[in-house]
Design a protein around this motif. Structure first.
Motif, PDB file in Angstrom:
ATOM      1  N   LEU A  20      -9.744  10.865  46.535  1.00  0.00           N
ATOM      2  CA  LEU A  20      -9.281  10.656  45.165  1.00  0.00           C
ATOM      3  C   LEU A  20      -9.874  11.702  44.220  1.00  0.00           C
ATOM      4  O   LEU A  20      -9.176  12.197  43.321  1.00  0.00           O
ATOM      5  CB  LEU A  20      -9.662   9.252  44.695  1.00  0.00           C
ATOM      6  CG  LEU A  20      -9.410   8.938  43.221  1.00  0.00           C
ATOM      7  CD1 LEU A  20      -7.920   9.016  42.892  1.00  0.00           C
ATOM      8  CD2 LEU A  20      -9.969   7.550  42.872  1.00  0.00           C
ATOM      9  N   LEU A  21     -11.138  12.045  44.405  1.00  0.00           N
ATOM     10  CA  LEU A  21     -11.771  13.036  43.533  1.00  0.00           C
ATOM     11  C   LEU A  21     -11.061  14.387  43.612  1.00  0.00           C
ATOM     12  O   LEU A  21     -10.955  15.097  42.612  1.00  0.00           O
ATOM     13  CB  LEU A  21     -13.250  13.202  43.898  1.00  0.00           C
ATOM     14  CG  LEU A  21     -14.156  12.015  43.573  1.00  0.00           C
ATOM     15  CD1 LEU A  21     -15.597  12.324  43.971  1.00  0.00           C
ATOM     16  CD2 LEU A  21     -14.081  11.630  42.103  1.00  0.00           C
ATOM     17  N   ASP A  22     -10.571  14.744  44.795  1.00  0.00           N
ATOM     18  CA  ASP A  22      -9.818  15.990  44.935  1.00  0.00           C
ATOM     19  C   ASP A  22      -8.546  15.963  44.084  1.00  0.00           C
ATOM     20  O   ASP A  22      -8.169  16.964  43.474  1.00  0.00           O
ATOM     21  CB  ASP A  22      -9.433  16.224  46.406  1.00  0.00           C
ATOM     22  CG  ASP A  22     -10.245  17.341  47.026  1.00  0.00           C
ATOM     23  OD1 ASP A  22     -11.053  17.955  46.312  1.00  0.00           O
ATOM     24  OD2 ASP A  22     -10.057  17.603  48.223  1.00  0.00           O
ATOM     25  N   VAL A  23      -7.904  14.806  44.058  1.00  0.00           N
ATOM     26  CA  VAL A  23      -6.698  14.666  43.240  1.00  0.00           C
ATOM     27  C   VAL A  23      -7.059  14.724  41.755  1.00  0.00           C
ATOM     28  O   VAL A  23      -6.414  15.415  40.960  1.00  0.00           O
ATOM     29  CB  VAL A  23      -5.975  13.343  43.567  1.00  0.00           C
ATOM     30  CG1 VAL A  23      -4.764  13.148  42.662  1.00  0.00           C
ATOM     31  CG2 VAL A  23      -5.545  13.312  45.034  1.00  0.00           C
ATOM     32  N   LEU A  24      -8.127  14.030  41.366  1.00  0.00           N
ATOM     33  CA  LEU A  24      -8.498  13.960  39.954  1.00  0.00           C
ATOM     34  C   LEU A  24      -8.983  15.295  39.417  1.00  0.00           C
ATOM     35  O   LEU A  24      -8.720  15.640  38.257  1.00  0.00           O
ATOM     36  CB  LEU A  24      -9.579  12.888  39.748  1.00  0.00           C
ATOM     37  CG  LEU A  24      -9.148  11.449  40.029  1.00  0.00           C
ATOM     38  CD1 LEU A  24     -10.319  10.499  39.799  1.00  0.00           C
ATOM     39  CD2 LEU A  24      -7.963  11.048  39.167  1.00  0.00           C
ATOM     40  N   ASN A  25      -9.694  16.066  40.214  1.00  0.00           N
ATOM     41  CA  ASN A  25     -10.191  17.350  39.716  1.00  0.00           C
ATOM     42  C   ASN A  25      -9.069  18.380  39.569  1.00  0.00           C
ATOM     43  O   ASN A  25      -9.115  19.230  38.669  1.00  0.00           O
ATOM     44  CB  ASN A  25     -11.311  17.876  40.617  1.00  0.00           C
ATOM     45  CG  ASN A  25     -12.630  17.168  40.352  1.00  0.00           C
ATOM     46  OD1 ASN A  25     -12.908  16.752  39.247  1.00  0.00           O
ATOM     47  ND2 ASN A  25     -13.444  17.028  41.386  1.00  0.00           N
ATOM     48  N   THR A  26      -8.054  18.317  40.420  1.00  0.00           N
ATOM     49  CA  THR A  26      -6.897  19.196  40.197  1.00  0.00           C
ATOM     50  C   THR A  26      -6.098  18.724  38.988  1.00  0.00           C
ATOM     51  O   THR A  26      -5.483  19.534  38.283  1.00  0.00           O
ATOM     52  CB  THR A  26      -5.993  19.259  41.440  1.00  0.00           C
ATOM     53  OG1 THR A  26      -5.665  17.930  41.870  1.00  0.00           O
ATOM     54  CG2 THR A  26      -6.671  20.002  42.574  1.00  0.00           C
ATOM     55  N   GLU A  27      -6.124  17.423  38.718  1.00  0.00           N
ATOM     56  CA  GLU A  27      -5.522  16.884  37.498  1.00  0.00           C
ATOM     57  C   GLU A  27      -6.147  17.541  36.263  1.00  0.00           C
ATOM     58  O   GLU A  27      -5.456  17.866  35.298  1.00  0.00           O
ATOM     59  CB  GLU A  27      -5.747  15.373  37.460  1.00  0.00           C
ATOM     60  CG  GLU A  27      -5.431  14.689  36.147  1.00  0.00           C
ATOM     61  CD  GLU A  27      -6.037  13.295  36.088  1.00  0.00           C
ATOM     62  OE1 GLU A  27      -5.274  12.339  35.890  1.00  0.00           O
ATOM     63  OE2 GLU A  27      -7.272  13.164  36.217  1.00  0.00           O
ATOM     64  N   ARG A  28      -7.454  17.754  36.293  1.00  0.00           N
ATOM     65  CA  ARG A  28      -8.142  18.405  35.166  1.00  0.00           C
ATOM     66  C   ARG A  28      -7.565  19.804  34.910  1.00  0.00           C
ATOM     67  O   ARG A  28      -7.439  20.230  33.768  1.00  0.00           O
ATOM     68  CB  ARG A  28      -9.639  18.546  35.444  1.00  0.00           C
ATOM     69  CG  ARG A  28     -10.351  17.323  35.942  1.00  0.00           C
ATOM     70  CD  ARG A  28     -10.638  16.315  34.852  1.00  0.00           C
ATOM     71  NE  ARG A  28     -11.530  15.306  35.359  1.00  0.00           N
ATOM     72  CZ  ARG A  28     -11.168  14.101  35.820  1.00  0.00           C
ATOM     73  NH1 ARG A  28      -9.882  13.787  35.838  1.00  0.00           N
ATOM     74  NH2 ARG A  28     -12.048  13.223  36.254  1.00  0.00           N
ATOM     75  N   ILE A  29      -7.233  20.522  35.974  1.00  0.00           N
ATOM     76  CA  ILE A  29      -6.773  21.910  35.831  1.00  0.00           C
ATOM     77  C   ILE A  29      -5.443  21.969  35.102  1.00  0.00           C
ATOM     78  O   ILE A  29      -5.259  22.769  34.175  1.00  0.00           O
ATOM     79  CB  ILE A  29      -6.701  22.596  37.215  1.00  0.00           C
ATOM     80  CG1 ILE A  29      -8.119  22.756  37.799  1.00  0.00           C
ATOM     81  CG2 ILE A  29      -6.016  23.959  37.105  1.00  0.00           C
ATOM     82  CD1 ILE A  29      -8.153  23.252  39.235  1.00  0.00           C
ATOM     83  N   VAL A  30      -4.483  21.128  35.485  1.00  0.00           N
ATOM     84  CA  VAL A  30      -3.182  21.177  34.805  1.00  0.00           C
ATOM     85  C   VAL A  30      -3.277  20.604  33.398  1.00  0.00           C
ATOM     86  O   VAL A  30      -2.557  21.044  32.485  1.00  0.00           O
ATOM     87  CB  VAL A  30      -2.068  20.484  35.628  1.00  0.00           C
ATOM     88  CG1 VAL A  30      -1.823  21.216  36.921  1.00  0.00           C
ATOM     89  CG2 VAL A  30      -2.360  19.011  35.867  1.00  0.00           C
TER      90      VAL A  30
END
Length: 390
Positions: A240-250
């Motif tokens: 989940l953290l991998d998904v959330l941290n890429t969420e930060r980028i967009v």
């Protein structure tokens, strides 16, 4: 570090600019007023190959990276959509695309990814809960085992894009806390259909980001099939953290694009506006300095976000950069948009000049998808080595 874009990257930016300008500010003003999902815009983004830029070629994507995706979102936001463009990429290429491409089964990749990339399927993610908020490890939505699948019960809140979505990434507990080895043990991700017996949702009336609905979602004994598991049963926290941290980028990309748009609108207005003589108001330092300061801060956030995206693409740690860039971008975009409104005086308050929409939309990102206070907690703890404060 090479700051020059290559031919492919320049082509992607130019393609994004052309798509964005085809719709423009009036399109977004009208959809904001109607609280309507920007369906035509998103389909045009997908038809241009921009939605799947960072997703695998084998399933219809371009096989590029998060850096290219950050350039695309930034450009599209700056042509009219503002910060909510980041949310469109968040719910589809990130919540849907990244979660499936990194952790989904081969069957799910083949069946769902091409439809996300083409725009045929929209996605959402059900994570936040009324009694947990940012403290994800306290979520109570539970999926109990039943045969070869699960039964899902619980409630989520502030879930983006449910009304326009066909798929929903749901984060639930599959072990009771009392039976878990740690608080991170027992979290699992599922990708389920929004149209399913027992799943209901109600809209939340809100200030901004009106082109994407926000909803409370209720799961009443919802059946989850075995092939809807994403990643590792009971071990979904790190995934989940991998998904959330890429969420930060967009998210950051949408904010820096929106901040750039606010500055451009204010400068254009100030160059044309004349009071107290023949000089345009843009010649006064009281107008120039706040916009120049905002420009510098937006540029800094953009560069840090590029580092986060590049680190992700090179399989290097990127969480610190992604979170810090989001913090700076949300603050800079909020401040410079308000300064742009101030530069335009009363017209900055008028809907026809668009800044009020940008202002309403970007305010959300001071506390979402992660609050600035939690980002500061993260920096203090993980980057400065200070004791955890909560």
């Amino acid at each position: 570090m090479d700051f020059q874009l290559n031919d492919v990257q320049r082509m992607m930016v130019e393609s994004a600019r052309q798509v964005g300008e085809r719709f423009g500010l009036e399109y977004w003003r009208e959809h904001d007023a109607k609280k309507a999902f920007p369906k035509e815009f998103w389909l045009a983004v997908c038809e241009a190959g921009l939605g799947g830029a960072a997703l695998p070629e084998a399933y219809g994507g371009s096989g590029l990276g998060m850096f290219e995706l950050s350039l695309i979102v930034d450009t599209l936001a700056s042509t009219g959509g503002g910060s909510t463009v980041g949310q469109l990429f968040m719910i589809n290429p990130i919540f849907g695309g990244v979660s499936i491409s990194r952790f989904g089964s081969e069957k799910m990749k083949q069946e769902v990814l091409p439809k996300i990339i083409s725009g045929e399927i929209n996605c959402s993610m059900a994570l936040t809960e009324p009694d947990a908020g940012t403290n994800t490890l306290e979520l109570k939505t539970f999926a109990r085992a039943e045969g070869d699948g699960w039964r899902l019960s619980g409630r989520k809140v502030w879930i983006t894009g449910v009304a326009s979505a066909q798929k929903m990434l749901v984060i639930a507990r599959t072990k009771k806390l009392a039976d878990s080895k740690s608080r991170t043990d027992g979290l699992t991700m599922f990708m389920i259909d929004v149209e399913r017996e027992g799943l209901t949702h109600t809209p939340i009336d809100k200030l901004g980001t009106c082109t994407l609905d926000s909803s409370s979602v209720f799961f009443d004994d919802v059946r989850v099939e075995p092939d809807e598991l994403i990643g590792t049963l009971h071990g979904g926290w790190r995934e989940l953290l991998d998904v959330l941290n890429t969420e930060r980028i967009v998210t950051t990309s949408g904010l820096v694009g929106s901040g750039s748009l606010a500055i451009r609108l204010a400068v254009e207005y100030a160059n044309d506006r004349k009071v107290f003589g023949d000089r345009s108001i843009s010649s006064y330092q009281g107008i120039q300095f706040p916009l120049a300061q905002g420009y510098a801060e937006i540029q800094a956030a953009r560069l840090l976000n590029h580092k986060a995206a590049t680190n992700f693409d090179q399989n290097l740690p990127y969480g610190s950069e992604a979170n810090a860039a989001k913090l700076l971008a949300a603050q800079a975009c909020s401040t410079v948009t308000e300064k742009a409104m101030q530069a335009m005086g009363g017209m900055g308050y008028a809907k026809e000049f668009h800044l009020e929409r940008l202002w309403r939309d970007c305010r959300l990102f001071r506390f979402a998808p992660v609050s600035e206070e939690m980002v500061l907690n993260f920096i203090a703890n993980h980057d400065l080595g200070m004791p955890r404060s909560y």
